[in-house]
Design a protein around this motif. Structure first.
Motif, mmCIF file in Angstrom:
data_model
loop_
_atom_site.group_PDB
_atom_site.id
_atom_site.type_symbol
_atom_site.label_atom_id
_atom_site.label_comp_id
_atom_site.label_asym_id
_atom_site.label_seq_id
_atom_site.Cartn_x
_atom_site.Cartn_y
_atom_site.Cartn_z
ATOM 1 N N SER A 88 0.740 -1.146 0.080
ATOM 2 C CA SER A 88 -0.101 -0.038 0.002
ATOM 3 C C SER A 88 0.781 1.338 -0.048
ATOM 4 C CB SER A 88 -1.071 -0.164 1.153
ATOM 5 O OG SER A 88 -0.253 0.065 2.463
ATOM 6 N N VAL A 89 2.170 1.294 0.513
ATOM 7 C CA VAL A 89 2.901 2.304 0.568
ATOM 8 C C VAL A 89 3.410 2.530 -0.803
ATOM 9 C CG1 VAL A 89 5.253 3.311 1.391
ATOM 10 C CG2 VAL A 89 3.804 1.774 3.003
ATOM 11 N N HIS A 90 3.517 1.542 -1.497
ATOM 12 C CA HIS A 90 3.834 1.575 -3.022
ATOM 13 C C HIS A 90 2.789 2.645 -3.793
ATOM 14 C CE1 HIS A 90 5.434 0.690 -7.125
ATOM 15 N NE2 HIS A 90 4.315 0.018 -7.275
ATOM 16 N N GLY A 91 1.546 2.467 -3.529
ATOM 17 C CA GLY A 91 0.839 3.065 -4.153
ATOM 18 C C GLY A 91 0.507 4.517 -3.502
ATOM 19 N N LEU A 92 0.471 4.563 -2.056
ATOM 20 C CA LEU A 92 0.362 5.888 -1.440
ATOM 21 C C LEU A 92 1.649 6.629 -1.712
ATOM 22 C CD1 LEU A 92 -0.747 4.691 1.977
ATOM 23 C CD2 LEU A 92 -2.061 5.582 0.214
ATOM 24 N N SER A 93 2.606 6.238 -1.887
ATOM 25 C CA SER A 93 3.928 7.003 -2.585
ATOM 26 C C SER A 93 4.091 7.455 -3.911
ATOM 27 C CB SER A 93 5.061 6.361 -2.072
ATOM 28 O OG SER A 93 5.190 6.000 -0.685
ATOM 29 N N THR A 94 2.819 7.245 -4.628
ATOM 30 C CA THR A 94 2.991 7.554 -6.209
ATOM 31 C C THR A 94 3.089 9.040 -6.205
ATOM 32 O OG1 THR A 94 1.557 5.670 -6.743
ATOM 33 C CG2 THR A 94 1.728 7.349 -8.258
ATOM 34 N N PRO A 95 4.020 9.526 -6.812
ATOM 35 C CA PRO A 95 4.055 11.089 -6.846
ATOM 36 C C PRO A 95 3.233 11.748 -7.938
ATOM 37 C CG PRO A 95 5.990 10.025 -8.055
ATOM 38 C CD PRO A 95 5.015 8.838 -7.334
ATOM 39 N N GLY A 96 2.875 12.961 -7.643
ATOM 40 C CA GLY A 96 1.812 13.502 -8.732
ATOM 41 C C GLY A 96 1.215 14.699 -7.878
ATOM 42 N N GLN A 97 0.718 15.436 -8.601
ATOM 43 C CA GLN A 97 -0.023 16.894 -8.185
ATOM 44 C C GLN A 97 -0.989 16.734 -7.285
ATOM 45 O OE1 GLN A 97 -1.195 19.519 -11.252
ATOM 46 N NE2 GLN A 97 -1.853 21.078 -9.758
ATOM 47 N N HIS A 98 -1.858 15.470 -7.491
ATOM 48 C CA HIS A 98 -3.080 15.255 -6.630
ATOM 49 C C HIS A 98 -2.783 13.995 -5.852
ATOM 50 C CE1 HIS A 98 -5.273 18.412 -9.077
ATOM 51 N NE2 HIS A 98 -4.893 17.555 -10.244
ATOM 52 N N MET A 99 -1.746 13.545 -5.850
ATOM 53 C CA MET A 99 -1.704 12.580 -4.819
ATOM 54 C C MET A 99 -0.981 12.761 -3.385
ATOM 55 S SD MET A 99 -1.935 10.504 -7.405
ATOM 56 C CE MET A 99 -1.936 8.977 -6.490
ATOM 57 N N ILE A 100 -0.986 11.785 -2.543
ATOM 58 C CA ILE A 100 -0.577 12.108 -1.153
ATOM 59 C C ILE A 100 0.478 12.626 -1.516
ATOM 60 C CG2 ILE A 100 -0.423 10.974 1.165
ATOM 61 C CD1 ILE A 100 -2.465 9.166 0.403
ATOM 62 N N VAL A 101 1.676 11.830 -1.820
ATOM 63 C CA VAL A 101 3.150 12.437 -1.748
ATOM 64 C C VAL A 101 3.443 13.205 -3.170
ATOM 65 C CG1 VAL A 101 5.594 11.697 -1.886
ATOM 66 C CG2 VAL A 101 3.745 10.145 -0.340
ATOM 67 N N LYS A 102 3.807 14.269 -2.882
ATOM 68 C CA LYS A 102 3.928 15.347 -4.202
ATOM 69 C C LYS A 102 5.281 14.878 -4.884
ATOM 70 C CE LYS A 102 0.438 17.255 -2.731
ATOM 71 N NZ LYS A 102 -0.818 17.027 -3.428
ATOM 72 N N GLU A 103 6.413 14.657 -4.276
ATOM 73 C CA GLU A 103 7.713 14.379 -4.900
ATOM 74 C C GLU A 103 8.031 12.839 -4.813
ATOM 75 O OE1 GLU A 103 9.479 16.495 -6.423
ATOM 76 O OE2 GLU A 103 7.983 18.059 -5.915
ATOM 77 N N PRO A 104 8.717 12.053 -5.811
ATOM 78 C CA PRO A 104 9.145 10.849 -5.744
ATOM 79 C C PRO A 104 10.175 10.599 -4.772
ATOM 80 C CG PRO A 104 10.236 11.981 -7.537
ATOM 81 C CD PRO A 104 9.264 12.898 -6.930
ATOM 82 N N HIS A 105 10.126 9.308 -4.127
ATOM 83 C CA HIS A 105 11.045 8.870 -3.136
ATOM 84 C C HIS A 105 11.342 7.611 -3.358
ATOM 85 C CE1 HIS A 105 11.232 12.754 -0.805
ATOM 86 N NE2 HIS A 105 9.959 13.020 -1.087
ATOM 87 N N HIS A 106 12.433 6.900 -2.510
ATOM 88 C CA HIS A 106 12.758 5.641 -2.950
ATOM 89 C C HIS A 106 11.883 4.642 -2.217
ATOM 90 C CE1 HIS A 106 17.348 6.424 -3.488
ATOM 91 N NE2 HIS A 106 16.605 7.107 -4.295
ATOM 92 N N SER A 107 10.861 5.218 -1.630
ATOM 93 C CA SER A 107 9.743 4.239 -0.612
ATOM 94 C C SER A 107 8.987 3.580 -1.565
ATOM 95 C CB SER A 107 9.068 4.872 0.299
ATOM 96 O OG SER A 107 8.561 6.057 -0.142
ATOM 97 N N ILE A 108 8.678 4.173 -2.801
ATOM 98 C CA ILE A 108 7.838 3.657 -3.851
ATOM 99 C C ILE A 108 8.602 2.424 -4.551
ATOM 100 C CG2 ILE A 108 8.648 5.004 -5.743
ATOM 101 C CD1 ILE A 108 5.845 5.153 -6.731
ATOM 102 N N ALA A 109 9.704 2.341 -4.868
ATOM 103 C CA ALA A 109 10.370 1.466 -5.358
ATOM 104 C C ALA A 109 10.771 0.084 -4.435
ATOM 105 C CB ALA A 109 11.697 1.614 -5.887
ATOM 106 N N ILE A 110 11.200 0.586 -3.267
ATOM 107 C CA ILE A 110 11.652 -0.466 -2.168
ATOM 108 C C ILE A 110 10.319 -0.935 -1.685
ATOM 109 C CG2 ILE A 110 12.505 -0.835 0.200
ATOM 110 C CD1 ILE A 110 14.635 -0.052 -2.158
ATOM 111 N N SER A 111 9.221 -0.367 -1.312
ATOM 112 C CA SER A 111 8.078 -1.039 -0.938
ATOM 113 C C SER A 111 7.533 -2.034 -2.001
ATOM 114 C CB SER A 111 7.125 0.010 -0.722
ATOM 115 O OG SER A 111 7.227 0.949 0.361
#
Length: 533
Positions: A88-111
């Motif tokens: 779920s962190v992989h999804g919640l960390s998806t970067p984008g203007q209307h997403m929860i996380v605004k900037e990309p981070h390594h958590s999306i790949a690692i998760s």
């Protein structure tokens, strides 16, 4: 004909299961087909649906785990819960203007990688025979362990949302990419492969390469490949184990679980080698979603057909081979066995004991699951033909006349005829028909000899003789184990298969739970072919 249909069915299923890999390599081979779909919002929804499906399985298995405190069930529930939370962190960390996380981070790949690595490890451990003290520890502290898994998953989710850069120290093989724009680049390619290769077009802050001779062992690409290989192997072992259980029990939910584990293993290929935002990369999301939905459908189908949730989950984790065989009984089998016992009360419990011994012998000889099931079914129903034998013959306290014994010898053929008309039991027919054949050709009904007798029939013959000798019968008392063992030793190689006899002795020496059915006494020797009738 039935054998050919089964083989064709297995070929079709195998082809369908390997189709995603073929599709992936086809997409990678043809860039025109491997089109770009840079849609972070849709990515968030797909990942969330996948995590929700994994959570559903965690709840289903978790309920059974809480009720039974079974270590294997706990491990599988923990695996699904870990995948649901970490992915779920992989999804919640998806970067984008209307997403929860605004900037990309390594958590999306690692998760993404970590979810299947941790889940696959739990599934793999559930297939092992863990030390008794570990099993006792899990059973004793089951509640605390469940709470601990939930707490760890919640902490992982909360920490990564509160501190999105928490895992940026872990290398992913590339620098941090920019937030994806609404418009894709001209070629749509990130120029990187793997799950976290990029979520935009080019990385903005690539890490400088280490000086020559100082390359880190924790290189991002090496780490990604290592995690994918480990997770894939764990999931393949779990899939193979579920497949073995399904071959014995024929429980649809178990087969669905085997398919799901295999699809999760296949997703590692697309996750690791696919190009971000292209179809080859999206494929792994589809495989993961299907990998959870198929087991849910299998469990739901079994539940709708009348099985309780506890029974379904218990069937997923059956370890005792005999229990697996019994769980796959056709509905009429118990009635057939009961009808046999009604004809001859001395057979009460005999069929199950012979089945237990036959399965143990088969396992000692290394039989495949399908042959074990055939031997088990054959043992359970080997006396089914006695339904048509007069009670006066079956329950006669004295020695049978030649005519009466001729009537008794009809029961293998009668049983074979009954079973041959039931498609789900036909694999057991050879063991039923020929379990009274002997290596020297003196048996019945067809006077087969040596290797002409199917192995399943030879196994049932040994198990049947042993239980007949050590059981009280209407015409004699039970033999002592020593006397029965001496007789089988003498007949090994002449009437009974020596390998099967040796396997029986090994099983009896190792397994003290195989009890003798009666209080045995010393008796005079009689031909085993008569005693086993």
């Amino acid at each position: 004909m039935a054998w050919q249909l089964r083989e064709r069915g297995q070929l079709v299923i195998t082809t369908l299961l390997l189709a995603p890999l073929a599709l992936f390599f086809w997409l990678r081979h043809d860039p025109d087909l491997d089109r770009l779909y840079q849609i972070p919002v849709e990515h968030f929804y797909v990942v969330s649906a996948t995590a929700l499906a994994a959570l559903t399985l965690a709840i289903i298995v978790g309920i059974a785990s809480v009720r039974s405190h079974a270590p294997r069930t706990f491990l599988v529930a923990a695996g699904f819960l870990a995948i649901a939370g970490i992915f779920s962190v992989h999804g919640l960390s998806t970067p984008g203007q209307h997403m929860i996380v605004k900037e990309p981070h390594h958590s999306i790949a690692i998760s993404a990688r970590l979810s299947l690595l941790v889940g696959g490890l739990c599934f793999f451990l559930s297939t092992l025979n863990l030390p008794a003290r570990v099993d006792r520890f899990i059973a004793r502290h089951h509640g605390r362990l469940v709470a601990g898994v939930i707490l760890l998953v919640a902490l992982y989710i909360g920490a990564n949302l509160a501190f999105p850069s928490l895992l940026d120290f872990i290398p992913t093989g590339q620098g941090v990419p920019p937030v994806p724009s609404k418009t894709a680049s001209s070629d749509g390619s990130s120029g990187m492969s793997g799950m976290y290769s990029a979520y935009g077009t080019t990385p903005t802050t690539p890490k400088a390469a280490p000086p020559s001779g100082e390359r880190s062992l924790l290189d991002g690409q090496t780490l990604s490949y290592s995690m994918a290989i480990a997770a894939g192997l764990f999931l393949l072992v779990a899939a193979w184990r579920y497949r073995q259980i399904f071959a014995l029990s024929l429980l649809p939910a178990t087969g669905a679980m085997a398919v799901g584990m295999l699809l999760l293993a296949e997703s590692q290929v697309s996750m690791t080698l696919g190009t971000t935002w292209r179809m080859s990369w999206w494929l792994y999301h589809v495989l993961m979603l299907c990998g959870f939905l198929i087991p849910i459908v299998g469990i739901g189908w079994a539940y709708r057909r009348g099985s309780s949730l506890a029974q379904i989950v218990e069937g997923l984790f059956l370890r005792d081979t005999l229990a697996q065989i019994e769980r796959s009984f056709p509905e009429a089998m118990d009635s057939l066995i009961a009808a046999t016992v009604a004809k001859d009360p001395y057979l009460r419990g005999h069929s199950r004991r012979v089945c237990e011994l036959a399965v143990a012998i088969g396992e000692e000889l290394g039989l495949s699951p399908s042959h074990l099931r055939a031997a088990g079914y054959g043992a359970l129903l080997h006396d089914i033909g006695k339904i048509g034998i007069p009670s006066a013959v079956l329950q006669k306290p004295g020695r049978l006349t030649d005519d009466e014994f001729a009537v008794l010898k009809e029961h293998p053929m009668r049983g074979w005829h009954i079973v041959s008309q039931t498609p789900s039991l036909r694999d057991a027919a050879p063991a039923i028909r020929w379990h009274h054949e002997r290596l020297d050709g003196t048996g019945y009904p067809d006077h087969l000899a040596a290797e002409q007798i199917p192995l399943e029939a030879r196994i049932v013959a040994v198990a049947d003789v042993w239980d007949a000798l050590t059981s009280d019968r209407v015409y004699r008392n039970a033999w002592t184990p020593t006397a029965a063992r001496d007789l089988l030793s003498r007949e090994a190689g002449s009437q009974l298969d020596r390998r099967c006899v040796d396997a029986l002795f090994t099983v009896l020496d190792r397994n003290s739970s195989l009890r003798f059915p009666s209080h045995p006494v010393h008796v005079e020797e009689r031909p085993a072919v008569l005693l086993a009738g």
